[in-house]
Scaffold this active site. Structure first.
Site, mmCIF file in Angstrom:
data_model
loop_
_atom_site.group_PDB
_atom_site.id
_atom_site.type_symbol
_atom_site.label_atom_id
_atom_site.label_comp_id
_atom_site.label_asym_id
_atom_site.label_seq_id
_atom_site.Cartn_x
_atom_site.Cartn_y
_atom_site.Cartn_z
ATOM 1 C CD GLU A 109 -2.823 -1.142 2.414
ATOM 2 O OE1 GLU A 109 -4.020 -1.291 2.220
ATOM 3 O OE2 GLU A 109 -2.338 -1.007 3.536
ATOM 4 C CB CYS A 122 2.826 7.427 3.423
ATOM 5 S SG CYS A 122 3.357 6.311 4.700
ATOM 6 C CB CYS A 129 6.752 -4.992 9.081
ATOM 7 S SG CYS A 129 8.030 -4.003 9.858
ATOM 8 C CB CYS A 133 5.857 -2.093 16.558
ATOM 9 S SG CYS A 133 7.549 -1.777 16.026
ATOM 10 C CB CYS A 136 2.595 -1.328 14.083
ATOM 11 S SG CYS A 136 2.670 -1.049 12.306
ATOM 12 N N GLY A 184 6.827 -1.792 6.365
ATOM 13 C CA GLY A 184 8.208 -2.272 6.372
ATOM 14 C C GLY A 184 9.171 -1.372 7.109
ATOM 15 C CD GLU A 185 13.282 -0.022 10.121
ATOM 16 O OE1 GLU A 185 12.344 0.394 10.819
ATOM 17 O OE2 GLU A 185 14.199 0.725 9.716
ATOM 18 C CG HIS A 240 6.648 4.565 19.333
ATOM 19 N ND1 HIS A 240 6.084 5.720 18.864
ATOM 20 C CD2 HIS A 240 6.901 3.802 18.228
ATOM 21 C CE1 HIS A 240 5.985 5.655 17.541
ATOM 22 N NE2 HIS A 240 6.469 4.513 17.137
ATOM 23 C CG ASN A 315 -3.939 6.393 13.584
ATOM 24 O OD1 ASN A 315 -4.791 7.252 13.768
ATOM 25 N ND2 ASN A 315 -2.728 6.681 13.125
ATOM 26 C CB CYS A 358 0.644 6.330 11.624
ATOM 27 S SG CYS A 358 1.178 7.901 11.072
#
Ligand code: SAH
Length: 395
Positions: A109, A122, A129, A133, A136, A184-185, A240, A315, A358
């Site tokens: 996406e 973005c 990923c 986290c 996420c 992804g990272e 975070h 979110n 996000c």
């Protein structure tokens, strides 16, 4: 002497079409190699580059400064076609999300977030990923693979097509900035991300400058330096949490690169000044990381690092184990950080209604067999080993 068969000089890419090499995503050197292998002169490289990245041509027939036989010759061997957009959703706030399918069926996406006089795209760097986290949604999806440079550049090309923003010089661009904040990272796929961003930054093409590009990492400390030295783009760090105890839990890569090591890498990021700060992202999780004591500790941690703190209201996504902090809690947190001299804007959630905000990105298309997964895991593990990285953080 016969002409060299260009198809042998490159590994196949998921953006190739019908066995034809896709020229989008090749570096200048590779494009030169591809064109000269057909016997074309090197001045053609500049022309083709400009047609692809400045004008956004999607087929060779549009490249009218090239003689017809040259266009035919290129079309016979190569393609500049885009991958398929399988979903195009628009939020009530104007945010737009595209689901892009590559030729191997994998999907990613990318999201356009418009502002009045500009806008950011973005961009995703991986399918899925490995980071897991806790807050996420993408982290609940297994990593399937790294994206190739061509697939990263294609996200930008597709967005420009959809926004009707070719040629690159068009005024008031709605796609003026790039944030590597999709799925992804990016620092686990830095080779491909760097190659893609160099193409995006090239002045005779897409021409989005390094000050308009931000790369966000969950904290792959040893790769931060390379990012600064090779790309010199803006850096965002998903912090975070202010203690290793909590960060180990919610951003598990912290077990490998704890806060101290991560912040040292940030301190060493080249070119930092008060005019050019690192953005620290801080997701506001109710009752977890949002107390005044957390805010004070954050200020202590960041002392001496030119920083800006982006407070991100959590979110939600189906089944998420967290709630978003209350508005006044976020406000108080921001006030403490702000009073210490750090800008601390609260990020307005965008595109929540289409799951484009996000941490909400997750393509549901990823359904591989166990054997396919195993094979892919092996390839990724080998790649990461070669880069000196082991992403298998024990949970
Ligand atoms: N892997 C990179 C790139 C992803 S950027 C990184 O971690 O930085 C996406 C940003 O959104 C990160 O800061 C991430 O921590 C944050 N995020 C993830 N899930 C979220 C959620 N549910 N609500 C708000 N922000 C979230």
């Amino acid at each position: 002497m016969g002409i060299i068969d260009h198809t042998k000089s490159f590994a196949p890419s998921p953006t190739d079409v019908g066995g034809k090499r896709n020229l989008v995503g090749l570096s200048v050197e590779e494009l030169t190699e591809a064109l000269t292998s057909l016997g074309l002169e090197t001045f053609r490289v500049k022309q083709v580059w400009s047609w692809i990245y400045f004008h956004g041509a999607t087929d060779f027939a549009a490249m009218t400064t090239l003689a017809k036989p040259v266009r035919d010759q290129l079309a016979e061997h190569f393609t500049v076609a885009r991958p398929t957009v399988t979903q195009d959703q628009k939020s009530e706030d104007g945010t737009r999300k595209w689901l892009v399918r590559m030729s191997d069926g994998q999907e990613v996406e990318c999201v356009h977030i418009p502002e009045t006089d500009r806008g950011a795209l973005c961009v995703s760097s991986q399918v899925g990923c490995t980071l897991t986290c806790r807050f996420c949604h993408t982290g609940t999806q297994r990593l399937v693979r790294n994206l190739e440079a061509s697939e990263i550049v294609m996200q930008v090309m597709l967005a420009r097509d959809a926004l009707n923003e070719w040629p690159s010089t068009k005024d008031d661009r709605k796609l003026s900035n790039i944030v590597m904040m999709g799925m992804g990272e990016p620092l686990f796929n830095l080779d491909n991300v760097a190659k893609a961003l160099r193409i995006v930054m090239h002045g005779e093409g897409i021409a989005i400058g390094k000050r308009r590009i931000t790369l966000s990492t969950a904290g792959v400390a040893p790769m931060i330096k390379r990012c600064g030295e090779e790309l010199d783009v803006n850096l965002a760090v998903s912090l975070h949490a202010v203690t290793d105890e909590l960060r180990d839990q919610i951003v598990p890569i912290n077990r490998r690169y704890p806060i101290k090591e991560l912040l040292q890498a940030c301190r060493d990021y080249p070119g930092l000044t008060n005019a050019r700060r690192i953005t620290f992202e801080y997701v506001m999780l109710k009752g977890v990381n949002d107390s005044p004591a957390d805010a004070k500790q954050l200020v202590r941690l960041l002392r001496g690092i030119p920083s800006k703190i982006n407070l991100i209201p959590f979110n939600p996504w189906p089944g998420a184990p967290f709630d978003c902090s209350d508005d006044d809690t976020i406000q108080k947190f921001g006030d403490i950080v702000n009073a210490a001299g750090y800008p601390s804007p609260v990020r307005t959630p965008r595109g929540r209604d289409i799951m484009a905000a996000c941490g909400q990105l997750k393509s549901s298309s990823v359904r591989l067999s166990a054997a396919e997964r195993l094979a892919i895991d092996k390839i990724i593990a080998e790649k990461e080993k070669a880069q000196g990285l082991d992403t298998k953080v024990p949970l």
